[in-house]
Design a protein around this motif. Structure first.
Motif, mmCIF file in Angstrom:
data_model
loop_
_atom_site.group_PDB
_atom_site.id
_atom_site.type_symbol
_atom_site.label_atom_id
_atom_site.label_comp_id
_atom_site.label_asym_id
_atom_site.label_seq_id
_atom_site.Cartn_x
_atom_site.Cartn_y
_atom_site.Cartn_z
ATOM 1 N N LEU A 232 0.859 -1.169 0.000
ATOM 2 C CA LEU A 232 0.000 0.000 0.000
ATOM 3 C C LEU A 232 0.901 1.226 0.000
ATOM 4 C CD1 LEU A 232 -2.550 1.689 0.362
ATOM 5 C CD2 LEU A 232 -2.494 1.133 2.809
ATOM 6 N N ALA A 233 0.853 2.014 -1.065
ATOM 7 C CA ALA A 233 1.661 3.233 -1.178
ATOM 8 C C ALA A 233 0.731 4.433 -1.186
ATOM 9 C CB ALA A 233 2.487 3.199 -2.463
ATOM 10 N N PHE A 234 1.136 5.502 -0.483
ATOM 11 C CA PHE A 234 0.308 6.704 -0.472
ATOM 12 C C PHE A 234 1.183 7.955 -0.496
ATOM 13 C CE2 PHE A 234 0.922 5.567 3.995
ATOM 14 C CZ PHE A 234 1.279 6.775 4.597
ATOM 15 N N ASP A 235 0.603 9.010 -1.026
ATOM 16 C CA ASP A 235 1.293 10.290 -1.180
ATOM 17 C C ASP A 235 1.181 11.078 0.125
ATOM 18 O OD1 ASP A 235 2.164 12.871 -1.907
ATOM 19 O OD2 ASP A 235 1.493 12.563 -3.982
ATOM 20 N N LYS A 236 2.328 11.388 0.722
ATOM 21 C CA LYS A 236 2.328 12.080 2.007
ATOM 22 C C LYS A 236 1.914 13.539 1.876
ATOM 23 C CE LYS A 236 5.689 11.066 4.853
ATOM 24 N NZ LYS A 236 7.044 10.823 5.386
ATOM 25 N N MET A 328 -3.334 7.163 -3.456
ATOM 26 C CA MET A 328 -2.855 5.891 -2.907
ATOM 27 C C MET A 328 -3.116 4.774 -3.910
ATOM 28 S SD MET A 328 -5.578 4.800 0.091
ATOM 29 C CE MET A 328 -5.708 6.404 0.864
ATOM 30 N N ALA A 329 -2.340 3.685 -3.768
ATOM 31 C CA ALA A 329 -2.454 2.575 -4.715
ATOM 32 C C ALA A 329 -1.771 1.339 -4.150
ATOM 33 C CB ALA A 329 -1.818 2.946 -6.053
ATOM 34 N N MET A 330 -2.123 0.198 -4.730
ATOM 35 C CA MET A 330 -1.309 -0.995 -4.532
ATOM 36 C C MET A 330 -0.238 -0.969 -5.610
ATOM 37 S SD MET A 330 -2.174 -5.102 -4.815
ATOM 38 C CE MET A 330 -3.283 -5.226 -3.409
ATOM 39 N N LEU A 331 1.036 -1.045 -5.173
ATOM 40 C CA LEU A 331 2.167 -0.987 -6.107
ATOM 41 C C LEU A 331 3.102 -2.157 -5.863
ATOM 42 C CD1 LEU A 331 3.480 2.728 -6.173
ATOM 43 C CD2 LEU A 331 1.809 1.657 -7.678
ATOM 44 N N TRP A 350 3.750 -2.472 4.431
ATOM 45 C CA TRP A 350 3.825 -3.888 4.072
ATOM 46 C C TRP A 350 2.653 -4.664 4.642
ATOM 47 C CZ3 TRP A 350 7.147 -5.692 0.579
ATOM 48 C CH2 TRP A 350 8.343 -4.980 0.334
ATOM 49 N N ASN A 351 1.789 -4.004 5.401
ATOM 50 C CA ASN A 351 0.691 -4.652 6.101
ATOM 51 C C ASN A 351 -0.271 -5.323 5.113
ATOM 52 O OD1 ASN A 351 -1.199 -5.458 7.973
ATOM 53 N ND2 ASN A 351 -1.964 -3.396 8.399
ATOM 54 N N GLY A 352 -0.225 -6.656 5.047
ATOM 55 C CA GLY A 352 -1.111 -7.397 4.157
ATOM 56 C C GLY A 352 -0.696 -7.386 2.706
ATOM 57 N N ALA A 353 0.563 -7.092 2.424
ATOM 58 C CA ALA A 353 1.034 -7.064 1.034
ATOM 59 C C ALA A 353 1.143 -8.479 0.475
ATOM 60 C CB ALA A 353 2.393 -6.374 0.955
ATOM 61 N N PRO A 354 0.464 -8.780 -0.643
ATOM 62 C CA PRO A 354 0.639 -10.108 -1.269
ATOM 63 C C PRO A 354 2.089 -10.285 -1.732
ATOM 64 C CG PRO A 354 -1.297 -8.978 -2.141
ATOM 65 C CD PRO A 354 -0.524 -7.959 -1.360
#
Length: 449
Positions: A232-236, A328-331, A350-354
């Protein structure tokens, strides 16, 4: 044991008219030498240090001479009565480093694999791996050092995962497999593929994998190499420090607390999105598989109006953050780290990252199987090389000791950190093999509706 001296073999010429003798351990009844320790370290230091210095002397004058001296160290180490892997003490290691000799001295048990390859006449190993800039990095940090350490040449070929799989199946169908080692995505480790790969069992023949890899590095039919995840990536700039920030997939679905356009992948692995949806719906990690597909798609229905980009390539996933199209996005984790290297204020969880991973395997019917096994074990040595590879590739490998050699600012976010690795979700390969086609078909229908 006793230490004896014999003159060099005739095939190894003297340099500058200087005569060197070759120490060898000759088994004999009686007690071991006085300076032998239970771990073998004191004995190794006392008897091998001089050889290491000779390597340093010869490395600039006669590369070939240095090579056979290094082989002598292997023979000396192998003959020692020791338990487990032989480890060079700091003093012996410094003796090599001071003279500029190659950093890797092949030691037991890797030396046993190399010896088996040599006795079998296996002077090369053919690897169907990555290509382009990535392939160049693998050659730099792993193939070339392997050849330097063992004398076994690596013949590199490659292609995309699908292309390699098709070729491997074609080779197997005619009974002639030209590749010894193949690298594939972990999602391709399905029954029709595992039948084409040698069974490594619990990797007992590859002790460095168990001793130096992250938990689960041995896959039975291969060993992990590249590891990462769908983070999970997000723009601060949208969610600055000091204010509430997304920490997991439940937050990704919470458009009231964390408003803004989102992005999810559409790259042929929809089970990643299903996993995220079920986590957002409160399913515990231990209960994820078998995936409740109906429940996952109902949860995806909720977020679908807020997903403005279903990205189809890694490049596109980066560009939508550069242009501010999403908050935000899954990357892919490697793509997120590339954006951070561009100084984009991107945070990741990294929480729950496949799990996103590639594995290396020895092919069934390989012409150089022992050389292939030696390479698989070798890639789990030399943590400094893994750290350098990670920094240059914006990725990571499964060699867990490498994290200690990363810059301080990179360690906390590395997947190798136990706190991060423990949050990774590994796809149940049995479930995927049974449900892949049905899920892909349903995903395509859902996305188009």
């Amino acid at each position: 044991m006793s230490l004896s001296l014999t003159r060099p073999e005739s095939r190894r010429p003297a340099v500058s008219n200087r005569m060197f003798f070759r120490p060898q351990l000759i088994p004999a009844a009686g007690q071991p030498p006085e300076n032998y320790s239970p771990t073998g370290l004191a004995y190794l230091d006392a008897n091998v240090k001089s050889l290491l210095h000779q390597i340093s002397y010869f490395i600039n004058a006669q590369q070939a001479q240095a090579r056979w001296l290094k082989e002598d160290i292997v023979a000396l180490a192998t003959s020692m009565n020791r338990r487990g892997m032989l480890t060079l003490s700091a003093g012996a290691a410094l003796a090599v480093g001071a003279g500029g000799a190659p950093e890797q001295i092949v030691a037991a048990p890797l030396d046993g694999l190399v010896d088996r390859a040599r006795k079998g006449g296996e002077r090369e190993v053919v690897v169907a791996g990555g290509t382009g800039a990535y392939g160049d990095l693998v050659k730099k940090h792993f193939y070339s050092p392997f050849t330097e350490a063992t004398g076994i040449e690596v013949v590199a070929t490659g292609g995309g995962y699908g292309e390699k799989l098709a070729k491997l199946k074609a080779m197997a169908s005619v009974g002639r497999t030209e590749w010894d080692v193949i690298t594939l995505s972990i999602d391709s480790l399905t029954p029709d593929v595992t039948n084409l790969l040698e069974d490594l069992g619990n990797c007992a023949d590859l002790p460095d994998v168990a001793a130096r890899g992250v938990a689960g590095s041995c896959l039975g039919k291969g060993v992990l190499f590249d590891i990462g995840g769908g983070v999970l990536a997000f723009d601060k700039r949208s969610f600055p420090d000091g204010q509430p920030q997304p920490a997991g997939w439940a937050d990704f679905w919470d458009v009231k607390a964390f408003p803004g356009p989102r992005a999810l992948p559409n790259v042929g692995n929809p089970w990643w999105n299903l996993i995220a949806a079920l986590e957002a719906d409160g399913v515990s990690r231990g209960q994820l598989f078998p995936l409740d597909v109906d429940r996952a798609f109902r949860k995806l229905d909720e977020i679908k109006p807020h997903v403005t980009v279903w990205w189809k390539s890694g490049d596109q996933s980066q560009q939508i953050f550069r242009t501010g199209e999403v908050v935000m996005a899954m990357l892919f984790s490697g793509r997120a780290f590339r954006l951070r290297a561009e100084k984009l204020p991107l945070a990741i969880s990294w929480n729950g990252a496949p799990l996103d991973a590639a594995f290396w395997a020895v092919t069934k019917g390989a012409q150089h199987p022992n050389a292939g096994l030696a390479l698989l074990d070798f890639i789990y040595t030399r943590p400094e090389a893994h750290a350098a590879f990670a920094l240059e590739s914006f990725g990571s490998t499964a060699q867990r000791e490498a994290v200690a050699f990363l810059p301080e600012d990179a360690r906390a976010l590395s997947v190798l950190q136990p706190a991060n690795w423990s949050q990774i979700i590994q796809v149940d390969r049995g479930w995927l093999a049974a449900n892949r086609e049905a899920v892909l078909e349903r995903w395509s229908t859902w996305l188009a509706s």
